[in-house]
Enzyme design. Structure first.
Site, PDB file in Angstrom:
ATOM      1  N   HIS A 161      48.455  41.134  38.467  1.00  0.00           N
ATOM      2  CA  HIS A 161      48.087  42.083  39.525  1.00  0.00           C
ATOM      3  C   HIS A 161      49.284  42.813  40.154  1.00  0.00           C
ATOM      4  O   HIS A 161      49.417  44.025  40.043  1.00  0.00           O
ATOM      5  CB  HIS A 161      47.337  41.354  40.646  1.00  0.00           C
TER       6      HIS A 161
HETATM    7  O1  RIB Z   1      43.316  39.436  43.987  1.00  0.00           O
HETATM    8  C1  RIB Z   1      44.637  39.421  43.492  1.00  0.00           C
HETATM    9  C2  RIB Z   1      45.628  39.356  44.605  1.00  0.00           C
HETATM   10  O2  RIB Z   1      45.436  38.164  45.339  1.00  0.00           O
HETATM   11  C3  RIB Z   1      47.094  39.285  44.108  1.00  0.00           C
HETATM   12  O3  RIB Z   1      47.925  39.913  45.051  1.00  0.00           O
HETATM   13  C4  RIB Z   1      47.375  37.823  44.064  1.00  0.00           C
HETATM   14  O4  RIB Z   1      48.761  37.523  44.256  1.00  0.00           O
HETATM   15  C5  RIB Z   1      46.601  37.352  45.258  1.00  0.00           C
HETATM   16  O5  RIB Z   1      47.396  37.564  46.419  1.00  0.00           O
END
Ligand code: RIB
Ligand code: CA
Length: 311
Positions: free
Chosen positions: A241
């Site tokens: 992500h």
């Molecule tokens: O949903 C994904 C996000 O949530 C990313 O930033 C991961 O690190 C968590 O914080």
């Protein structure tokens, strides 16, 4: 011209890779790293951020502790995804570098007031509690922020922590509503994009093949991090992500998206934390975000691997 950024983060393996990508990129100047409670409690996110800075050879990087609790709700964490430490998968020493004494929210406000207006980009990759608190305490900073490039939300991919909501927005929807309603130029990197940037085996092995402490750590983190999402989604890898935000800053041509209206649900019985993204422009509401929809995944991993090789 170097992009001058502040990373607001809840490390988290994917946050760690985002921080490394930023520190490996000479076209980015990281003014500081502000930590927030999210994946794991604040005491661990502040530890983990410093572990990553030392791994990158940057013990000089100012790291700040921020909010340990969402603005209006109880904290929800994600040890089930990131492990007890939040950085499971690589065995790294406790940090030696100290935290800054200032609170992260004060650092955000003071820096935005001191730097030339429109010269600093915020890159939140965790719950938006620090940013929302700064905006509530100092509304004048909104017009001084160049842009916010955040990882959060979803539309076609829908939710990952509830059927409707993505984790970062879900943890602090009131903070998110303040950010999305402040009139600040926004780039949103949602699950719709990150789920197209999977940590496939060849991609992880290319990182491991760097043969450096950074390559070894990143491969170990992704080996650990991907087990949960591969089991949940039956996919050939996990979405990486947070580094997608830094990649957009470096190479926006690797992404596509739309300028649309995005509202944050804060009162839904089943939908609290949902990013109500008007992708089909049916609401008549004014656009307030560049909401990304697609990514050149190969291009992203090539960029990531080449940049991390510099550390
Ligand atoms: O949903 C994904 C996000 O949530 C990313 O930033 C991961 O690190 C968590 O914080
Ligand atoms: Ca994160």
């Amino acid at each position: 011209m170097r992009e001058r950024i502040i990373i607001d983060t809840d490390p988290g393996q994917d946050d760690a890779v985002a921080i490394l990508l930023a520190l490996a990129s000479p076209d980015i100047e990281v003014l500081g790293i502000t930590c927030v409670a999210g994946n794991v409690p604040l005491s661990l996110t502040t530890r983990n951020a410093r572990v990553v800075c030392e791994l990158a050879g940057r013990p000089d990087m100012p790291v700040f502790a921020g909010c340990d609790w969402p603005m209006r709700r109880a904290l929800v964490t994600a040890e089930h995804v990131h492990g007890k430490t939040g950085l499971d998968g690589a065995d790294l020493p406790d940090p030696v570098m100290q935290l800054q004494s200032a609170h992260a929210v004060d650092f955000l406000i003071d820096t935005l007031r001191a730097e030339p207006s429109g010269s600093v980009t915020l890159v939140p990759i965790g719950p938006l509690t620090n940013i929302g608190t700064a905006l509530e305490r100092a509304p004048d900073i909104a017009s001084r922020i160049k842009r916010i490039v955040l990882m959060g939300g979803a539309y076609f991919e829908v939710g990952n922590i509830t059927p409707a909501a993505e984790f970062n927005i879900f943890v602090d929807p009131e903070a998110a509503a303040l950010v999305f309603g402040a009139g600040i130029p926004l780039v949103v990197v949602p699950l719709d994009v990150t789920h197209k940037a999977l940590t496939t085996r060849p991609r992880i092995e290319a990182l491991r093949a760097l043969g450096t402490p950074v390559g070894h750590a990143v491969a170990g983190w992704t080996d650990f991090f991907e087990r949960f999402d591969m089991h949940k989604y039956g996919s050939e890898g996990a979405p990486l992500h947070d580094p997608c935000t830094i990649a957009w800053i470096l190479r926006p041509d690797l992404f596509t998206g739309r300028e649309i209206n995005v509202e944050i649900e804060t009162e839904g019985r089943h939908t609290t934390g949902m990013t109500v993204a008007d992708w089909w422009r049916v609401s008549g509401r004014a656009p307030n975000a560049l909401f990304l929809g697609d990514i050149d995944a190969e291009g992203f991993y090539t960029l990531l691997t080449k940049r991390l090789a510099r550390l």
